[in-house]
Write a protein that holds these residues in place. Structure first.
Motif, PDB file in Angstrom:
ATOM      1  N   ASN A 197      49.286  68.827  41.204  1.00 32.28           N
ATOM      2  CA  ASN A 197      49.298  68.583  42.641  1.00 32.28           C
ATOM      3  C   ASN A 197      49.332  69.872  43.456  1.00 32.28           C
ATOM      4  O   ASN A 197      48.955  69.884  44.630  1.00 32.28           O
ATOM      5  CB  ASN A 197      50.506  67.717  43.005  1.00 32.28           C
ATOM      6  N   ASN A 198      49.764  70.977  42.853  1.00 32.70           N
ATOM      7  CA  ASN A 198      49.841  72.250  43.571  1.00 32.70           C
ATOM      8  C   ASN A 198      48.453  72.811  43.871  1.00 32.70           C
ATOM      9  O   ASN A 198      48.272  73.527  44.854  1.00 32.70           O
ATOM     10  CB  ASN A 198      50.632  73.269  42.751  1.00 32.70           C
ATOM     11  N   GLY A 199      47.490  72.501  43.014  1.00 31.78           N
ATOM     12  CA  GLY A 199      46.140  72.999  43.232  1.00 31.78           C
ATOM     13  C   GLY A 199      46.047  74.510  43.120  1.00 31.78           C
ATOM     14  O   GLY A 199      46.925  75.181  42.583  1.00 31.78           O
ATOM     15  N   ASN A 295      43.298  71.058  46.233  1.00 31.98           N
ATOM     16  CA  ASN A 295      44.153  70.267  45.355  1.00 31.98           C
ATOM     17  C   ASN A 295      43.488  68.916  45.114  1.00 31.98           C
ATOM     18  O   ASN A 295      42.500  68.574  45.781  1.00 31.98           O
ATOM     19  CB  ASN A 295      45.564  70.113  45.947  1.00 31.98           C
TER      20      ASN A 295
END
Length: 410
Positions: A197-199, A295
């Motif tokens: 999710n941080n991308g 992301n």
């Protein structure tokens, strides 16, 4: 001279002329030239808008001309962004690590440098090892090649399986949406190799150019985005012209009839699907360095639905319509969702456009579908006096696009 492609398609020359004039105007008014009439942030917004116009052309090519309503092209867009983002993040992190380790009394070994880079990049997901997908992250030429190869390969495999099975219509649209959802959910996982999710972040910082101000970097990306849009428009216009363009239009209007005529319908559809996936990958590779971050949420299925709405509003089956729709909706969206649109107090309720923008967009799509199915591009037909043929009488063929009896006699 009259038989050249550009002479037979004056609209292409007009588009390129307008694009060149627009690019020159933005450059002269930007902070990079000292005029500062257009802020750096807005230059980035315009550059991103050009990238969205490029993927809209790809969507118009696959949907407006070939009749394949793909709800998964933003997956290819995101993959292009991830490919170039890996190199940008790796090189930026390597610069930071090497600067930090240079102060150590004992020079670090190459492996220690690599381990430190891995810790910096993947420490946020509790890892320090480079996944296999990062094998070429230190090579810009290879990552640039992967910008088109990865989306193209995914489109090739998916398209071959879908088209050879004769999946069409809404079922194909559902499959493309499912593909996008599956890819998005996979990328959300921390063990996907792309930080979950941080991308990938910090993409706006070009390695080795820390001294160059963002006002200049934004203009560079704006120029490259404009060039890519111009080349993409010319390529798409060339593809839809001539016999090839007639065949894919025929597939859109009556796929069975084209197949009965002996054409390899699946081959044509697969070519268009793969080509547009590669175009989408290029657009994504230029978009996300200007956005600064990518992301998995960026490639959720809703993004591909928005893309279809842009093309529908602009007018599918018209390349300039796709550009107009994408530019108009994206810029208006930026205005509404950025808090720049004033709230509307009604006494009993206050309309805040940040919350109501999607409702307005959905309503606009419904109105265009009902009352202006040709979109904004249809206004150009009215201006030129182009009127669709009157469809009446008995059909002379099985398809909805078949010529009608009385129409054939006129």
């Amino acid at each position: 001279m009259k038989n050249t492609f550009l002479m037979r398609n004056p609209s292409v020359l007009i588009f390129l002329g307008v694009l060149a004039l627009f690019t020159l105007s933005v450059t002269l008014l930007s902070e990079a030239t000292g005029a500062a009439l257009i802020s750096t942030s807005f230059v980035k917004t315009l550059g991103k808008t050009l990238c969205l116009c490029l993927i809209a052309i790809a969507m118009d090519l696959v949907w407006g001309y070939c009749g394949i309503l793909s709800l998964g092209h933003f997956a290819f867009f995101g993959l292009g962004g991830y490919m170039v983002g890996m190199w940008l993040m790796y090189e930026r992190t390597r610069g930071i690590v090497e600067t930090s380790l240079a102060q150590a009394q004992i020079p670090p070994t190459p492996q220690e440098v690599v381990d430190a880079i891995g810790t910096q990049i993947f420490g946020v997901v509790g890892s320090s090892d480079f996944p296999l997908v990062w094998a070429f992250a230190d090579s810009l030429p290879i990552q640039l090649a992967l910008v088109v190869l990865v989306p193209g390969l995914l489109a090739l495999v998916f398209g071959w399986l879908a088209f050879r099975s004769r999946v069409t219509g809404v079922y194909l649209s559902i499959l493309t949406q499912a593909m996008t959802l599956a890819l998005s959910l996979y990328l959300f996982q921390n063990d996907s190799g792309l930080r979950g999710n941080n991308g990938l972040s910090g993409l706006q910082n070009l390695p080795g150019l820390d001294e160059v101000p963002q006002s200049v970097v934004s203009i560079w990306f704006f120029w490259v985005s404009a060039l890519a849009l111009g080349l993409g428009y010319v390529l798409a216009a060339w593809v839809v012209s001539g016999k090839f363009g007639s065949v894919i239009r025929g597939i859109r209007d009556d796929e069975q009839r084209v197949r009965f005529l002996g054409y390899s319908v699946e081959g044509y559809k697969l070519f268009i699907f793969v080509l547009t996936a590669m175009i989408a990958g290029v657009a994504g590779a230029l978009y996300y360095p200007q956005a600064g971050i990518i992301n998995p949420a960026e490639i959720a299925p809703i993004a591909s639905i928005y893309l279809a709405v842009w093309v529908a509003i602009g007018g599918r089956g018209r390349l300039y319509g796709a550009v107009i729709g994408a530019a108009l909706v994206s810029l208006v969206s930026t205005w509404f969702t950025g808090g720049q649109a004033p709230d509307v107090p009604l006494g009993f309720y206050t309309i805040k456009w940040v919350d109501w923008w999607q409702v307005l967009l959905g309503g606009s799509f419904v109105l265009v579908t009902l009352f202006a199915p040709k979109g904004i591009g249809g206004l150009f037909d009215l201006a030129q006096g182009i009127v669709a043929p009157r469809r009446h009488g008995q059909a002379l063929g099985p398809g909805q696009g078949a010529l009608q009896e009385k129409e054939a006699q006129e």
